[in-house]
Design a protein around this motif. Structure first.
Motif, PDB file in Angstrom:
ATOM      1  N   CYS A  12      18.448  27.191  -0.580  1.00 23.04           N
ATOM      2  CA  CYS A  12      19.308  28.366  -0.410  1.00 23.04           C
ATOM      3  C   CYS A  12      20.311  28.465  -1.554  1.00 23.04           C
ATOM      4  N   GLY A  13      20.852  27.316  -1.977  1.00 26.35           N
ATOM      5  CA  GLY A  13      21.755  27.324  -3.131  1.00 26.35           C
ATOM      6  C   GLY A  13      21.054  27.766  -4.404  1.00 26.35           C
ATOM      7  N   ILE A  67       9.055  25.129  -5.393  1.00 22.23           N
ATOM      8  CA  ILE A  67      10.365  24.772  -4.861  1.00 22.23           C
ATOM      9  C   ILE A  67      10.896  25.821  -3.889  1.00 22.23           C
ATOM     10  N   CYS A  68      10.804  27.073  -4.261  1.00 22.72           N
ATOM     11  CA  CYS A  68      11.475  28.128  -3.494  1.00 22.72           C
ATOM     12  C   CYS A  68      10.591  28.800  -2.447  1.00 22.72           C
ATOM     13  N   VAL A  69       9.293  28.631  -2.519  1.00 16.46           N
ATOM     14  CA  VAL A  69       8.400  29.331  -1.585  1.00 16.46           C
ATOM     15  C   VAL A  69       7.601  28.363  -0.721  1.00 16.46           C
ATOM     16  N   TRP A  70       7.003  27.348  -1.322  1.00 18.27           N
ATOM     17  CA  TRP A  70       6.054  26.496  -0.606  1.00 18.27           C
ATOM     18  C   TRP A  70       6.646  25.208  -0.048  1.00 18.27           C
ATOM     19  N   MET A  71       7.732  24.718  -0.600  1.00 13.45           N
ATOM     20  CA  MET A  71       8.200  23.367  -0.296  1.00 13.45           C
ATOM     21  C   MET A  71       8.539  23.181   1.185  1.00 13.45           C
ATOM     22  N   SER A  87      17.110  19.862   2.163  1.00 14.63           N
ATOM     23  CA  SER A  87      16.237  20.627   1.274  1.00 14.63           C
ATOM     24  C   SER A  87      16.439  22.127   1.469  1.00 14.63           C
ATOM     25  N   ILE A  88      16.579  22.558   2.727  1.00 10.21           N
ATOM     26  CA  ILE A  88      16.813  23.983   2.990  1.00 10.21           C
ATOM     27  C   ILE A  88      18.138  24.418   2.388  1.00 10.21           C
TER      28      ILE A  88
END
Length: 210
Positions: A61-62, A139-143, A56-57
């Motif tokens: 990042c992608g 998706i980009c901040v909380w996940m 997921s990380i």
């Protein structure tokens, strides 16, 4: 002036607030049940959870790189988001034994808060559709922070069996016992109370056969 409409409007406003309150209560119960279920899965499948967090990380990042190349978002914020997720990645080294006193854990909390507020202030100053803002935050901040938050409960599951065959009273395990998260314990307490109340309710509405 038609005064007959005033009571009905007040009644409708009251019904609206009651409906919002009930909706909030139902949402809270559903969220608690979902967190309890996720925490149970994390306890049982710590190795798979670690792989899910790692992939997921990498994926997020992608997504940051893709947004950096294709969207008109502030590049410095996106680069900062990449750095934040790089710090998250370092938490996978001791996973699932994440100590609350670990500098990596403390840095992750501070960076997660900073990342949230950076994007919050940006999206409040620049107009974007609400669904796009919500998707970006989820998706980009909380996940990843949410994933690690739920995964902290894995500490309590792996402690009794020891580390590499270490006994339960091994002093090596004491820091991990102190740092173990109480999230799952809280949901287990709620589940126990529910189980103690539910049979009484069901018992009063059942008919014994035979």
């Amino acid at each position: 002036i038609n005064l007959n409409n005033t009571p009905s409007k007040m009644a409708l406003f009251l019904l609206v607030y009651i409906a919002y309150l009930l909706l909030f209560l139902f949402f809270t119960i559903c969220l608690a049940c979902g967190l309890y279920y996720l925490a149970e899965l994390v306890e049982e499948y710590t190795v798979i959870t670690k792989k899910v967090l790692r992939y997921s990380i990498w994926t997020i990042c992608g997504i940051h790189v893709l947004l950096l190349m294709t969207e008109n978002l502030p590049p410095l914020y996106l680069i900062f988001g990449l750095f934040v997720h790089g710090v998250y990645f370092t938490l996978l080294t001791p996973f699932p034994f994440i100590e609350l006193s670990d500098i990596r854990f403390s840095a992750s909390i501070v960076l997660a808060i900073l990342d949230h507020f950076l994007w919050f202030f940006y999206f409040t100053s620049v107009y974007y559709p609400f669904n796009e803002i919500l998707a970006f935050f989820i998706i980009c901040v909380w996940m990843i922070p949410f994933g690690f938050f739920v995964s902290l409960s894995a500490n309590e599951n792996t402690l009794p069996s020891g580390v590499y065959g270490a006994p339960r009273n091994d002093p090596f395990l004491e820091p991990h016992k102190k740092a173990a998260n109480r999230l799952l314990s809280f949901f287990k307490f709620v589940n126990t109370k529910k189980s103690s109340i539910l049979p009484e309710v069901v018992g009063t509405n059942t008919v014994k056969l035979g």
